[in-house]
Enzyme design. Structure first.
Site, PDB file in Angstrom:
ATOM      1  N   GLN A  21      -4.936  -5.094   6.736  1.00 19.21           N
ATOM      2  CA  GLN A  21      -5.886  -6.051   6.173  1.00 19.21           C
ATOM      3  C   GLN A  21      -5.875  -7.390   6.911  1.00 19.21           C
ATOM      4  O   GLN A  21      -6.656  -8.277   6.583  1.00 19.21           O
ATOM      5  CB  GLN A  21      -5.563  -6.280   4.695  1.00 19.21           C
ATOM      6  CG  GLN A  21      -5.662  -5.053   3.826  1.00 19.21           C
ATOM      7  CD  GLN A  21      -7.078  -4.526   3.695  1.00 19.21           C
ATOM      8  OE1 GLN A  21      -8.055  -5.242   3.892  1.00 19.21           O
ATOM      9  NE2 GLN A  21      -7.200  -3.256   3.346  1.00 19.21           N
ATOM     10  N   ASP A  49       2.724  -4.000   7.912  1.00 21.06           N
ATOM     11  CA  ASP A  49       1.431  -3.370   7.680  1.00 21.06           C
ATOM     12  C   ASP A  49       0.367  -4.448   7.861  1.00 21.06           C
ATOM     13  O   ASP A  49       0.211  -5.327   7.012  1.00 21.06           O
ATOM     14  CB  ASP A  49       1.390  -2.785   6.273  1.00 21.06           C
ATOM     15  CG  ASP A  49       0.012  -2.225   5.904  1.00 21.06           C
ATOM     16  OD1 ASP A  49      -0.895  -2.247   6.758  1.00 21.06           O
ATOM     17  OD2 ASP A  49      -0.149  -1.782   4.747  1.00 21.06           O
ATOM     18  N   HIS A  57       0.860  -1.176   0.000  1.00 20.14           N
ATOM     19  CA  HIS A  57       0.000   0.000   0.000  1.00 20.14           C
ATOM     20  C   HIS A  57       0.897   1.227   0.000  1.00 20.14           C
ATOM     21  O   HIS A  57       2.001   1.218   0.536  1.00 20.14           O
ATOM     22  CB  HIS A  57      -0.878  -0.038   1.258  1.00 20.14           C
ATOM     23  CG  HIS A  57      -1.945   1.017   1.303  1.00 20.14           C
ATOM     24  ND1 HIS A  57      -1.676   2.329   1.625  1.00 20.14           N
ATOM     25  CD2 HIS A  57      -3.286   0.943   1.127  1.00 20.14           C
ATOM     26  CE1 HIS A  57      -2.797   3.022   1.622  1.00 20.14           C
ATOM     27  NE2 HIS A  57      -3.788   2.208   1.307  1.00 20.14           N
TER      28      HIS A  57
END
Length: 409
Positions: free
Chosen positions: A204, A201, A119
């Site tokens: 999600q 990250d 991302h």
């Protein structure tokens, strides 16, 4: 197995829009009533600032705010709550880290590694700092299943050297739905260079897999509350205490100060030194309610359900000769989202036609332009599932694509 129709009763939006097929949970999840009640409870009954008042409303607000931090710490397996920093979202979490840590360790002659599928929030901050400081920015491709090519010692040896100061990776791709084995990758990285910082990250992943930062072995982990059924405007940065204590604050102002004079200032201890000003008190409280909700539902139950939904979606999309699915076609190698390209219909046109029948999907590059460029496309359509997704939602998506083909092909 959970029953999505029963789950829907917990989400007031379905009472307002009973016919909606919401397939955009990777962008933001819907909010259960318990989260809305937590927000309303704070604003209605104890809407005072934290840390600053000696009266009961402020003391209650402070207690609930800090309880939220403890709920987060327990949810991610953090050894102590003072390593949990509240931010606005995963993007801010990663930028705090990039500026507070990155500017110090990313220097000329050093290397930073990211994947092609990151991302923008886990790509651009590292790109910008390496360019400004004269460091190397190495982008690693993904394999055919959408996993970053760092799952074996040979690939690790190519990218992790004595000069590799940081590796930043997604746990779950927001485009490909692919899953990196973070624990295995981190272990190999640390074996090659124990000083390499590993940043994850997890935006999600937090609704898909149980999180235990100790088992992952990473140094930092970031996620957003709104993808976890919580409010917008609240996020989390977790970091190892020894590293956090060495980092300079990202912002200066109220609450993060220990002492100020006309000649110098000293800063508060963790975590408050990274939370300048009045925080999103209601957001933290709402996030705690969201975590308690998904914990009650069961993260594993949620994952099993979304896997069932994406299996149906993949099978249905495979029937369309003009559609190319991004990432693995094997549902066991991905989570409950799928991005695809129709070679005759632009994603924006497809999204518009679907919206006419209250089918909500995402159209665009999903904040992952390098990946889309690598795939030779400018945009894709993404459908993402959650605990409230039904088989009817998936079928309406497929029917909507058939309708679009009749109109545009």
């Amino acid at each position: 197995m959970l029953n999505p129709n029963t789950i829907r009763a917990d989400f007031p939006l379905y009472q307002e829009y009973p016919h909606i097929a919401y397939l955009d949970s990777s962008a933001t999840a819907l909010k259960p009533r318990v989260v809305l009640d937590a927000l309303d409870g704070y604003y209605r009954t104890y809407s005072a600032n934290v840390f600053r008042g000696l009266y009961s409303l402020s003391e209650r607000a402070t207690a609930e705010y800090e309880r939220a931090r403890e709920v987060v710490a327990h949810f991610i397996g953090a050894p102590s709550s003072d390593t949990v920093i509240f931010t606005r979202n995963a993007t801010e979490s990663l930028n705090v880290l990039a500026y507070s840590l990155g500017k110090r360790i990313i220097q000329k002659g050093k290397r930073v590694v990211v994947s092609m599928a990151e991302h923008h929030a886990n790509f651009v901050p590292w790109q910008q700092i390496t360019q400004k400081n004269g460091a190397e920015f190495l982008v690693v491709p993904c394999d055919s299943d959408g996993r970053v090519q760092l799952h074996d010692e040979a690939s690790i040896d190519k990218v992790v050297t004595k000069d590799t100061v940081l590796v930043a990776l997604f746990w779950v791709s927001n485009v490909l739905g692919s899953v990196n084995d973070i624990a295995a990758i981190t272990k190999k990285i640390k074996q090659k260079n124990p000083n390499t910082i590993v940043v994850v990250d997890a935006a999600q992943a937090v609704t898909t897999f149980p999180v235990n930062v100790a088992e992952l072995g990473c140094d930092f982990l970031a996620f957003s509350g709104h993808k976890l059924f919580g409010p917008t405007g609240i996020g989390v940065l977790w970091g190892k205490k020894t590293i956090l204590e060495e980092m300079e604050p990202f912002m200066y102002g109220g609450d993060m100060i220990e002492r100020v004079s006309v000649t110098e200032s000293t800063f508060a201890k963790l975590p408050h030194r990274f939370e300048a000003g009045t925080p999103h008190i209601a957001g933290a409280i709402g996030l705690a309610a969201a975590i308690e909700y998904i914990t009650k539902v069961g993260v594993k139950n949620a994952h099993q359900h979304t896997q069932k939904m994406i299996k149906q979606a993949l099978a249905g999309l495979a029937r369309f000769k003009h559609i190319r699915i991004l990432g693995s076609l094997d549902p066991s190698k991905r989570v409950g989202l799928v991005s695809f390209v129709h070679d005759r219909i632009h994603p924006h046109d497809l999204g518009d036609i679907l919206s006419q029948d209250d089918v909500c999907v995402r159209a665009g590059h999903h904040c992952a332009m390098p990946l889309h460029t690598h795939e030779g496309i400018v945009a894709s359509t993404r459908a993402s599932t959650s605990i409230y997704t039904t088989t009817d939602d998936i079928e309406r998506l497929l029917v909507g694509i058939e309708k679009a083909e009749k109109i545009l092909v």
